[in-house]
Scaffold this motif. Structure first.
Motif, PDB file in Angstrom:
ATOM      1  N   ILE A  52       0.853  -1.183   0.000  1.00  0.00           N
ATOM      2  CA  ILE A  52       0.000   0.000   0.000  1.00  0.00           C
ATOM      3  C   ILE A  52       0.893   1.239   0.000  1.00  0.00           C
ATOM      4  O   ILE A  52       1.704   1.435   0.906  1.00  0.00           O
ATOM      5  CB  ILE A  52      -0.930   0.018   1.241  1.00  0.00           C
ATOM      6  N   GLU A  53       0.755   2.059  -1.028  1.00  0.00           N
ATOM      7  CA  GLU A  53       1.596   3.247  -1.139  1.00  0.00           C
ATOM      8  C   GLU A  53       1.152   4.313  -0.139  1.00  0.00           C
ATOM      9  O   GLU A  53       0.000   4.371   0.278  1.00  0.00           O
ATOM     10  CB  GLU A  53       1.528   3.796  -2.567  1.00  0.00           C
ATOM     11  N   LYS A  54       2.090   5.171   0.232  1.00  0.00           N
ATOM     12  CA  LYS A  54       1.781   6.226   1.195  1.00  0.00           C
ATOM     13  C   LYS A  54       0.761   7.205   0.605  1.00  0.00           C
ATOM     14  O   LYS A  54       0.662   7.354  -0.612  1.00  0.00           O
ATOM     15  CB  LYS A  54       3.051   6.968   1.599  1.00  0.00           C
ATOM     16  N   GLY A  55       0.021   7.844   1.495  1.00  0.00           N
ATOM     17  CA  GLY A  55      -0.957   8.836   1.059  1.00  0.00           C
ATOM     18  C   GLY A  55      -2.380   8.316   1.127  1.00  0.00           C
ATOM     19  O   GLY A  55      -2.624   7.136   1.426  1.00  0.00           O
ATOM     20  N   PRO A  56      -3.369   9.175   0.855  1.00  0.00           N
ATOM     21  CA  PRO A  56      -4.782   8.799   0.970  1.00  0.00           C
ATOM     22  C   PRO A  56      -5.160   7.645   0.042  1.00  0.00           C
ATOM     23  O   PRO A  56      -4.687   7.565  -1.091  1.00  0.00           O
ATOM     24  CB  PRO A  56      -5.516  10.088   0.562  1.00  0.00           C
ATOM     25  N   PHE A  57      -6.001   6.765   0.567  1.00  0.00           N
ATOM     26  CA  PHE A  57      -6.470   5.660  -0.266  1.00  0.00           C
ATOM     27  C   PHE A  57      -7.842   5.190   0.189  1.00  0.00           C
ATOM     28  O   PHE A  57      -8.306   5.530   1.286  1.00  0.00           O
ATOM     29  CB  PHE A  57      -5.464   4.504  -0.270  1.00  0.00           C
ATOM     30  N   ILE A  58      -8.479   4.421  -0.688  1.00  0.00           N
ATOM     31  CA  ILE A  58      -9.784   3.814  -0.426  1.00  0.00           C
ATOM     32  C   ILE A  58      -9.676   2.332  -0.714  1.00  0.00           C
ATOM     33  O   ILE A  58      -9.049   1.932  -1.707  1.00  0.00           O
ATOM     34  CB  ILE A  58     -10.884   4.440  -1.316  1.00  0.00           C
ATOM     35  N   VAL A  59     -10.266   1.513   0.143  1.00  0.00           N
ATOM     36  CA  VAL A  59     -10.353   0.072  -0.097  1.00  0.00           C
ATOM     37  C   VAL A  59     -11.771  -0.242  -0.537  1.00  0.00           C
ATOM     38  O   VAL A  59     -12.735   0.193   0.100  1.00  0.00           O
ATOM     39  CB  VAL A  59     -10.012  -0.726   1.178  1.00  0.00           C
ATOM     40  N   ILE A  60     -11.914  -0.975  -1.635  1.00  0.00           N
ATOM     41  CA  ILE A  60     -13.241  -1.356  -2.122  1.00  0.00           C
ATOM     42  C   ILE A  60     -13.345  -2.878  -2.131  1.00  0.00           C
ATOM     43  O   ILE A  60     -12.501  -3.573  -2.695  1.00  0.00           O
ATOM     44  CB  ILE A  60     -13.545  -0.754  -3.514  1.00  0.00           C
ATOM     45  N   SER A  61     -14.376  -3.379  -1.474  1.00  0.00           N
ATOM     46  CA  SER A  61     -14.551  -4.820  -1.295  1.00  0.00           C
ATOM     47  C   SER A  61     -15.806  -5.288  -2.000  1.00  0.00           C
ATOM     48  O   SER A  61     -16.733  -4.521  -2.249  1.00  0.00           O
ATOM     49  CB  SER A  61     -14.634  -5.131   0.203  1.00  0.00           C
ATOM     50  N   GLY A  62     -15.851  -6.580  -2.296  1.00  0.00           N
ATOM     51  CA  GLY A  62     -17.046  -7.147  -2.915  1.00  0.00           C
ATOM     52  C   GLY A  62     -16.809  -7.629  -4.328  1.00  0.00           C
ATOM     53  O   GLY A  62     -15.703  -8.034  -4.680  1.00  0.00           O
ATOM     54  N   HIS A  63     -17.849  -7.532  -5.158  1.00  0.00           N
ATOM     55  CA  HIS A  63     -17.805  -8.107  -6.500  1.00  0.00           C
ATOM     56  C   HIS A  63     -18.217  -7.149  -7.607  1.00  0.00           C
ATOM     57  O   HIS A  63     -18.040  -7.456  -8.783  1.00  0.00           O
ATOM     58  CB  HIS A  63     -18.753  -9.314  -6.597  1.00  0.00           C
ATOM     59  N   ASP A  64     -18.817  -6.006  -7.267  1.00  0.00           N
ATOM     60  CA  ASP A  64     -19.500  -5.194  -8.273  1.00  0.00           C
ATOM     61  C   ASP A  64     -18.533  -4.281  -9.026  1.00  0.00           C
ATOM     62  O   ASP A  64     -18.061  -3.270  -8.495  1.00  0.00           O
ATOM     63  CB  ASP A  64     -20.608  -4.363  -7.612  1.00  0.00           C
ATOM     64  N   LEU A  65     -18.226  -4.632 -10.274  1.00  0.00           N
ATOM     65  CA  LEU A  65     -17.266  -3.883 -11.065  1.00  0.00           C
ATOM     66  C   LEU A  65     -17.767  -2.481 -11.404  1.00  0.00           C
ATOM     67  O   LEU A  65     -16.964  -1.543 -11.536  1.00  0.00           O
ATOM     68  CB  LEU A  65     -16.937  -4.640 -12.355  1.00  0.00           C
ATOM     69  N   ARG A  66     -19.068  -2.329 -11.527  1.00  0.00           N
ATOM     70  CA  ARG A  66     -19.614  -1.000 -11.850  1.00  0.00           C
ATOM     71  C   ARG A  66     -19.341  -0.020 -10.711  1.00  0.00           C
ATOM     72  O   ARG A  66     -18.987   1.141 -10.953  1.00  0.00           O
ATOM     73  CB  ARG A  66     -21.114  -1.091 -12.132  1.00  0.00           C
ATOM     74  N   ASP A  67     -19.520  -0.468  -9.474  1.00  0.00           N
ATOM     75  CA  ASP A  67     -19.222   0.410  -8.347  1.00  0.00           C
ATOM     76  C   ASP A  67     -17.757   0.832  -8.362  1.00  0.00           C
ATOM     77  O   ASP A  67     -17.425   1.990  -8.081  1.00  0.00           O
ATOM     78  CB  ASP A  67     -19.544  -0.289  -7.028  1.00  0.00           C
ATOM     79  N   LEU A  68     -16.875  -0.107  -8.677  1.00  0.00           N
ATOM     80  CA  LEU A  68     -15.454   0.221  -8.752  1.00  0.00           C
ATOM     81  C   LEU A  68     -15.207   1.249  -9.846  1.00  0.00           C
ATOM     82  O   LEU A  68     -14.473   2.237  -9.637  1.00  0.00           O
ATOM     83  CB  LEU A  68     -14.628  -1.036  -9.016  1.00  0.00           C
ATOM     84  N   GLN A  69     -15.807   1.056 -11.014  1.00  0.00           N
ATOM     85  CA  GLN A  69     -15.616   2.006 -12.104  1.00  0.00           C
ATOM     86  C   GLN A  69     -16.088   3.413 -11.699  1.00  0.00           C
ATOM     87  O   GLN A  69     -15.396   4.412 -11.941  1.00  0.00           O
ATOM     88  CB  GLN A  69     -16.385   1.546 -13.344  1.00  0.00           C
ATOM     89  N   LEU A  70     -17.259   3.493 -11.066  1.00  0.00           N
ATOM     90  CA  LEU A  70     -17.782   4.798 -10.665  1.00  0.00           C
ATOM     91  C   LEU A  70     -16.890   5.450  -9.610  1.00  0.00           C
ATOM     92  O   LEU A  70     -16.676   6.669  -9.629  1.00  0.00           O
ATOM     93  CB  LEU A  70     -19.201   4.634 -10.128  1.00  0.00           C
TER      94      LEU A  70
END
Length: 521
Positions: free
Chosen positions: A203-221
Motif C-alpha cells: 500500500i503506497e503512502k498517502g490517501p487511499f480507499i479500499v473497495i470490497s465485494g464483487h461489483d465492477l460498476r461500483d469500482l468504475q464509478l
C-alpha cells in the motif's frame, strides 16, 4: 414469526443450524427473522406471477430481495423492513395477489428430505440473484433467468415430493450457468476480456480507499470520481480480479490489493487510515476500531453505517479518505504465505488463447493433471487443507482457482510449466463459467468427455453462491467433486446419498489421502 433458525452457510452453529439471539455470522435474531419474512413475501409474489406477465419492476424487486438474504450482506433490520414493504407494494401495484405470503417456518419444520431439496433450490436462487444483479446494473438481463426466479420460489412455497423437486434442483444449476454466462458477457463487453496481471500487495503512502465485494460498476464509478484527487484505490477480497479488466486498468489510481480474504477483515481493517466501501458480501460485524470509516452501497447494509444510494455519489467516501490521509510511508503487506504479490486474469479468454500451448503440454507429458481448487474462504478450522493440497499437488500439475478460496495459496510461487504459471486465478466465484468453458474446450481438443479429462475439482464452500456454482457443475454431469471443509447442514442423508450415487460427490479428508485417490483413479 417464530424463533430464529438458519443453516444456509458453512459455519452454521454445531454444523446443524443457528438458533437463539445471534447467528455465527453475527446476524441478530430479529434481522434473521426479517430475512425470513422477506423471503416469504418474495415467495408470495412469485406464486402470484409465475407463468404470467410481471414486468421489469417485479424482476428487480425479486433479484434485490434474494440478494439481500445472502450471508454477510445485510445486517440492517430497518433496511430489510423497507425491502419487505417494496415487495408488498409491488404486489399491490400489480393488483393480482391471489396467495398469501409464505411462512418460512413451514419449510424449516418440513420433512428433512423435502426441506433439504427446497433449501438447495432456495439457496441456489439467492446466489444466482447476486450474479443477475451485477449483470442488471450493467444493463444486461435474460428472460429465462428472470422467469426461473418465479418458478423456483413458487416451488419452494409449494407442495411437492422428492421426485418432483430433484429436477428443479438440477434446473437451478442449469439456469445459473446461463446467468453466469450473462454476467461474463456483461463484464467483458463493458470492461474488456481479462488479461493476466501481477497485482502488488504493498500500500503506497498517502490517501487511499479500499473497495470490497464483487461489483465492477461500483469500482468504475469510484475510479471516475477519484480521478485526479490524489487518492489511490485498492481492491479487497473478491474485487481482486478487477485488475485484469483492460478498461479498469486504464485508471492509474487503481494500485493493488489490500489484505487477504473476507474473514480476516476485522483484524486487517483495525485502525486502517482509510475508508472501506462494501459493494457486496462479505461484510462482517464492524469493530469499533474502524466503525467510522465503513461505507456500504447496493443491497449491503449495516446499522449506523453511511449508505451510498443509487445516485452513487461517493463524496463521503472520498472526503473520509482525504481526512484520514493514509499511511505516512509505503506499507509492505503480504499474503497468508508471506508473498508480496499475486496474479489474476486467467479467465477463459486468456487460457483459451494459450490452448495450443496447454494441449501440447498435456500431450508431451509436461502437464499431468489439472486441479480446480476454488470456492469460498472462511474462518472455521480445517481450511488450511486447501493450502496443503496445492502445495502437495504434483509439480507437473496446474492449479486453476477462483473466488476468495484462492487467498489460502495465491501468494505461493509454485513456478511455471511451458511459460504458464502453475497457479492460474480465473476470477470471482461467477467465473466458474470460465472454468466450464476451459474444461469443455479441453474435452473437445482431446475428443473425450469432461469427466474423462485429467481434471479434478476440489471446492471449498461458505455461502449461497457456492451452492449455485455446485449445482451448475452437477447440471453439466460433472462427477467426483470433492467438497469441504464440511458438508452442508441442509443436506439430509437421503439427499446426500442421491448426490453421491449419481455424481460421486465426496467430502474432503486429508490432502494426502485425497490426492492419492484422485491420481490413482
Amino acid at each position: 414469526m417464530g424463533n430464529m433458525f438458519c443453516f444456509q452457510c458453512e459455519q452454521t452453529a454445531g454444523c446443524s443450524g443457528c438458533t437463539g439471539a445471534q447467528g455465527v455470522c453475527g446476524k441478530k435474531e430479529d434481522t434473521a427473522l426479517l430475512q425470513d419474512e422477506l423471503t416469504g413475501a418474495l415467495i408470495g409474489l412469485a406464486r402470484d406471477f409465475y407463468g404470467r406477465d410481471h414486468g421489469a419492476s417485479a424482476d428487480r424487486v425479486i433479484i434485490e430481495g434474494l440478494f439481500t438474504t445472502i450471508t454477510n450482506v445485510n445486517f440492517d433490520s430497518e433496511d430489510i423492513r423497507r425491502r419487505i414493504d417494496a415487495v408488498r407494494a409491488e404486489r399491490s401495484r400489480l393488483t393480482a395477489a391471489v396467495a398469501g405470503e409464505y411462512d418460512m417456518n413451514r419449510l424449516w419444520r418440513d420433512d428433512e428430505d423435502i426441506r433439504s431439496l427446497k433449501s438447495l433450490i432456495l439457496f441456489g436462487l439467492r446466489g444466482m440473484a447476486a450474479y443477475a444483479y451485477h449483470a442488471l446494473v450493467l444493463g444486461y438481463t435474460d428472460g429465462e433467468v428472470n422467469n426461473f426466479f418465479y418458478k423456483g420460489l413458487a416451488v419452494v412455497g409449494g407442495t411437492f415430493g422428492m421426485d418432483e423437486l430433484l429436477p428443479v434442483v438440477m434446473e437451478t444449476g442449469k439456469v445459473n450457468l446461463k446467468c453466469m454466462e450473462l454476467l461474463d458477457r456483461a463484464n467483458t463487453e463493458t470492461y474488456g476480456s481479462p488479461v493476466p496481471v501481477t497485482v502488488p500487495l504493498t500500500i503506497e503512502k498517502g490517501p487511499f480507499i479500499v473497495i470490497s465485494g464483487h461489483d465492477l460498476r461500483d469500482l468504475q464509478l469510484l475510479l471516475e470520481q477519484t480521478r485526479g484527487k490524489g487518492i489511490n484505490v485498492y481492491t479487497h477480497g473478491e474485487m481482486l480480479p478487477a485488475h485484469a479488466y483492460p478498461k479498469l486498468k486504464e485508471y492509474p489510481q487503481l494500485k493493488g490489493n489490500f489484505g487477504t480474504a473476507w474473514q480476516n477483515q476485522q483484524k486487517e481493517f483495525k485502525d486502517i487510515p482509510a475508508p472501506v466501501l462494501f459493494t457486496t458480501n462479505c461484510l462482517m460485524p464492524v469493530k469499533d476500531s474502524y466503525r467510522d470509516r465503513v461505507f456500504t452501497t447496493e443491497v449491503v447494509a449495516y446499522p449506523d453505517m453511511v449508505h451510498i444510494d443509487e445516485e452513487k455519489d461517493f463524496t463521503p467516501v472520498i472526503e473520509k479518505a482525504l481526512e484520514l490521509g493514509g499511511y505516512a510511508e509505503d506499507r509492505v503487506m503480504t499474503g497468508i504465505n508471506g508473498g508480496t504479490q499475486v496474479t489474476t486474469g486467467f479467465a477463459h479468454g486468456a487460457v483459451l488463447g494459450a490452448a495450443d500451448k496447454v494441449v501440447e503440454a498435456v500431450k508431451s507429458g509436461a502437464i499431468s493433471h489439472f486441479f480446480l481448487v476454488g470456492g469460498c474462504d472462511g474462518a472455521k478450522p480445517g481450511r488450511n487443507y486447501y493450502t496443503e493440497f496445492v502445495k502437495q499437488a504434483p509439480k507437473d500439475s496446474m492449479i486453476l482457482t477462483l473466488a476468495c478460496g484462492k487467498y489460502r495459496f495465491n501468494d505461493l510461487d509454485l513456478g511455471s510449466i511451458g511459460g504458464l504459471p502453475r497457479i492460474m486465478d480465473m476470477g470471482q466465484c461467477n467465473d466458474a463459467y470460465s472454468a466450464v468453458r476451459v474444461a469443455s474446450a479441453l474435452a473437445e481438443a482431446f475428443g473425450c468427455g469432461v469427466n474423462d479429462l485429467p481434471l479434478s475439482i476440489v471446492l471449498s464452500w461458505y455461502e449461497q453462491k457456492a451452492v449455485c456454482v455446485l449445482l451448475s457443475l452437477l447440471s453439466l454431469g460433472i462427477k467426483n467433486i470433492y467438497i469441504g471443509p464440511t458438508l452442508p447442514a441442509f443436506l439430509s442423508q437421503n439427499v446426500l446419498n442421491v448426490l453421491v450415487e449419481q455424481f460421486g460427490i465426496s467430502p474432503i479428508s486429508t490432502p494426502e489421502e485425497d490426492l492419492k485417490k484422485i491420481l490413482n483413479r
